[in-house]
Design an enzyme around this catalytic site. Structure first.
Site, short mmCIF file in Angstrom:
data_model
loop_
_atom_site.label_atom_id
_atom_site.label_comp_id
_atom_site.label_asym_id
_atom_site.label_seq_id
_atom_site.Cartn_x
_atom_site.Cartn_y
_atom_site.Cartn_z
N LYS A 6 36.67 46.07 45.12
CA LYS A 6 35.95 45.06 45.89
C LYS A 6 36.04 45.32 47.39
O LYS A 6 35.05 45.12 48.11
CB LYS A 6 36.48 43.67 45.56
CG LYS A 6 37.88 43.36 46.05
CD LYS A 6 38.28 41.94 45.74
CE LYS A 6 39.68 41.65 46.24
NZ LYS A 6 39.80 41.74 47.72
N THR A 7 37.21 45.78 47.89
CA THR A 7 37.34 46.03 49.32
C THR A 7 36.42 47.17 49.74
O THR A 7 35.77 47.11 50.81
CB THR A 7 38.79 46.37 49.67
OG1 THR A 7 39.65 45.30 49.25
CG2 THR A 7 38.96 46.58 51.17
N ASP B 274 35.50 37.85 51.84
CA ASP B 274 36.33 38.38 50.76
C ASP B 274 37.05 37.23 50.05
O ASP B 274 37.27 36.17 50.64
CB ASP B 274 37.35 39.35 51.35
CG ASP B 274 38.04 40.20 50.29
OD1 ASP B 274 37.57 40.21 49.14
OD2 ASP B 274 39.03 40.86 50.63
N GLU B 275 37.42 37.44 48.79
CA GLU B 275 38.21 36.48 48.00
C GLU B 275 37.57 35.09 48.01
O GLU B 275 38.24 34.07 48.22
CB GLU B 275 39.66 36.40 48.52
CG GLU B 275 40.40 37.72 48.56
CD GLU B 275 40.85 38.20 47.18
OE1 GLU B 275 40.45 37.59 46.17
OE2 GLU B 275 41.60 39.19 47.12
N GLN C 31 40.19 35.21 38.76
CA GLN C 31 41.45 35.35 39.48
C GLN C 31 41.68 34.19 40.45
O GLN C 31 42.44 34.33 41.41
CB GLN C 31 41.50 36.68 40.23
CG GLN C 31 41.47 37.89 39.31
CD GLN C 31 41.68 39.19 40.06
OE1 GLN C 31 42.79 39.54 40.46
NE2 GLN C 31 40.60 39.93 40.26
N ARG D 196 47.69 43.72 36.38
CA ARG D 196 48.54 44.42 37.36
C ARG D 196 49.00 45.76 36.80
O ARG D 196 49.40 46.64 37.54
CB ARG D 196 49.77 43.60 37.74
CG ARG D 196 49.55 42.26 38.42
CD ARG D 196 48.54 42.29 39.52
NE ARG D 196 47.20 41.91 39.02
CZ ARG D 196 46.10 42.05 39.71
NH1 ARG D 196 46.13 42.57 40.91
NH2 ARG D 196 44.93 41.70 39.20
#
Length: 669
Positions: free
Chosen positions: A35-36, A241-242, A272, A609
């Site tokens: 995503k970044t 973002d987020e 998330q 993770r």
């Protein structure tokens, strides 16, 4: 190669498609899908391909680290002069906006920004000045300062101005009563009164706190068309973002700034969204298409982090959330190891087995920092800390303090030390720590009088409190406290665990926590229960107190080669070759008090993770008899080594029969 043709190089088709879209765009970026990278490419594309000036792009993240990473990537692609001028966190950019026109908040140029400690000190002074801390004892709960600070942040995050707080709170009280979830109305009303005085104090000092940095700009844009036109007109594109983690203030601020151009590029993952307890609202990402009609939506589903079996397990767990926007992670990597699901007779056996496995993997060449133990609540750390210390394995508690350093554990052990040595001056430190916890009207002056009496008579503080000249309220409180301690000390039949439980109740400590209604209440009660369970393994108070003293850890370097211990909330955004996920038991994970849908999202975060290997476990006995987490039944048999079947309980021995690791099986015996 030209700059303009390079900005989308190295992206997948979906990433490149998302980065190049115009208008409102929602990028649903699953865990580990880049995503970044996509967000950065979106910024670069708007500058290099669409010709938007860097100064007219707003790029918002949640952390300074993420903002610095984004800026660095853009500069590496486009050059030093092409990076946007407005890249930062919500509050950092809000501060820049407020500094440009501080008068919207009644401030003057050069105002100070208070950090959390500064704000707490001001709140404390306001409470003392208005006598709210003393005239109405207990009205604001166990920890009035912390609770009031949290409530003030809540009001500002909901864009409530001081003069609106009373009416807003009355509406929330009525709403809560209507839904059958009553709140502490007196507490909320007191906070509304404090808010007015607190904000006046800030303004007089020409200062703003963290919440003000978005409150005032957002309210000014909402209520003043000219101000909105000036600020929304500064930008031609906004990227966030987020997006799943934004709260009402952040949502209003970014939506208003994008109201003229509608070029809002939002990256997030509703799967998330796990921070509702700190104000984030999953509804904003899920209603993006309604807020921005005609918005494009792109799903990033190719995961570059985890193996196939891990992703299949995570997909299966999150798929049972019917409200999600929906996506299915996949990878081009190999299937890898299947999820290992293990059942243990006790929590202690679980901790020993996991630590033994960590030791074996390190002996095979794995770095300590490649392995992480991720748990639902802070109280889970204690057993693993102890097992790791016994095994001499280096570890670090990420973003946390050690079990025996937590305030409630220190308080409980102080009560135990007093009961074990009520007439010994060696316990005076413990007396000082807990004589007024919970608050019982025994302030500094009363303590000074007791100190003087103890020095003159050469006795312990607990003895001195029974003879010192004290005001009536303090004398009554001191007598009651001493009687409670001595009653437990005289009880020769109670086990050590019973003694701690009796002390917590007799001193009013557990009741204080239950009445506080603070965010951390359940965690703190869990920690105390963990201590009580731990005490069952000791014969005397001295043994337990010595053990706690020796087990205390100082600050540790989180960048060193150590095994990572952390809660699942703290692991978001991280990845490890091998993760251990203990205590997957009904009531523990999912918790008995949390929202089941959010607990499911936490399970999804935990599983994703893992890069190469994931071990999930539960104990048949922790603080009592338990059953496995329902999330385990959602993992298809084809993707776990124990062939877990939906709705079928697992016998501990049978669960480990299918484990490929014979040594790990033996640890459960």
């Amino acid at each position: 190669m030209s700059i303009s043709s390079d900005v989308l190089a190295g992206l997948t088709r979906e990433q490149a498609t998302a980065a190049a879209l115009t208008g409102p765009v929602l990028v649903l970026a699953g865990a580990g899908t880049g995503k970044t990278k996509t967000l950065t490419a979106g910024v670069a594309h708007r500058i290099a391909r669409r010709g938007i000036a860097p100064a007219r792009i707003l790029a918002v993240t949640f952390t300074n680290k993420a903002a610095a990473e984004m800026t660095g990537r853009i500069r590496a692609t486009l050059g030093e002069t092409a990076a946007p001028h407005w890249v930062g966190t919500f509050h950092g950019l809000g501060a820049r906006q407020l500094r440009s026109e501080p008068e919207i908040a009644g401030l003057r140029p050069g105002f100070d920004i208070m950090d959390a400690d500064d704000s707490r000190r001001i709140v404390k002074r306001v409470m003392q000045a208005t006598n709210l801390a003393s005239d109405e004892p207990g009205a604001i709960g166990r920890d009035p300062l912390k609770l009031v600070c949290n409530r003030l942040s809540w009001l500002k995050d909901n864009l409530v101005l001081p003069d609106e707080a009373a009416a807003y709170i009355e509406s929330r009280i009525a709403e809560a009563n209507h839904t059958g979830h009553p709140v502490d109305a007196q507490q909320l009303r007191l906070c509304a009164r404090i808010y007015i005085a607190y904000q006046r104090t800030l303004r007089d000092a020409n200062a703003a706190d963290f919440g003000d940095l978005l409150l005032w700009p957002a309210r000014a844009m909402r209520g003043n068309p000219d101000y909105l036109a000036r600020w929304a007109g500064r930008f031609d594109a906004a990227l966030v973002d987020e997006y799943q983690d934004i709260n009402p203030a952040q949502y209003s601020w970014i939506r208003l700034l994008a109201s003229q151009h509608r070029e809002l590029f939002a990256v997030g993952d509703d799967d998330q969204s796990v921070y509702s307890w700190r104000g984030s609202d999953i509804g904003y990402i899920r209603r993006f298409a309604r807020d921005f009609p005609g918005a494009a939506q792109v799903r990033l589903e190719e995961n570059f982090r985890s193996t196939g079996h891990i992703l299949a397990a995570a997909n299966a767990v999150i798929a049972r959330d019917p409200a999600r926007l929906g996506k299915t992670l996949y990878t081009r990597r190999q299937a890898g190891d299947r999820i290992e699901i293990l059942a243990f007779a006790t929590a202690e056996a679980e901790a020993r087995a996991i630590v033994s496995e960590i030791g074996r993997r390190h002996a095979d060449g794995r770095r300590w920092s490649d392995m992480a133990i991720l748990y639902r609540g802070n109280s889970m750390s204690r057993g693993f800390e102890e097992a790791l210390m016994v095994a001499r394995i280096p570890y670090v508690l990420v973003g946390d303090v050690g079990f025996y350093q937590r305030a409630e554990i220190k308080d409980a052990l102080a009560l135990l030390r007093l009961a074990a040595n009520p007439d010994s001056p060696q316990a005076d430190g413990a007396f000082r720590r807990v004589i007024n916890v919970p608050a019982r009207g025994f302030g500094p002056r009363a303590l000074d009088a007791v100190e003087t009496e103890a020095a003159w008579r050469r006795v312990s503080l607990l003895q001195a409190v029974e003879t010192a000249e004290l005001p009536p309220k303090a004398r009554s409180a001191g007598f009651a406290f001493a009687d409670a301690i001595r009653a437990v000390a005289r009880n020769r039949t109670a086990t050590l665990a019973d003694q701690i439980s009796l002390l917590l109740d007799a001193a009013g400590y557990r009741a204080m926590l239950r009445e506080s209604r603070a965010e951390t209440t359940e965690d703190r009660l869990d920690n105390l229960q963990e201590l009580i369970t731990l005490a069952g393994g000791f014969h005397t108070a001295r043994e337990l107190l010595d053990h706690a003293a020796l087990a205390t850890n100082g600050p540790q370097d989180e960048t060193a080669d150590r095994v990572r211990l952390m809660t699942i909330h703290k692991c978001k955004g991280l990845e490890f070759p091998h993760v251990f996920l203990p205590a997957w038991e009904a009531g523990t994970f999912p918790t008995s008090y949390g929202d089941l849908a959010e607990e499911r999202r936490l399970a999804y975060v935990a599983l994703t993770r893992g890069m190469q290997r994931v071990t999930v476990s539960y104990a048949v006995w922790r603080h009592g008899s338990t059953v496995a987490s329902p999330f385990l039944a959602d993992i298809p048999p084809a993707h776990n080594v124990n062939g877990w079947l939906r709705g079928v309980g697992v016998n501990p021995k049978r669960a480990n029969t299918h484990s490929p690791n014979a040594q790990l099986q033996a640890e459960t015996a």
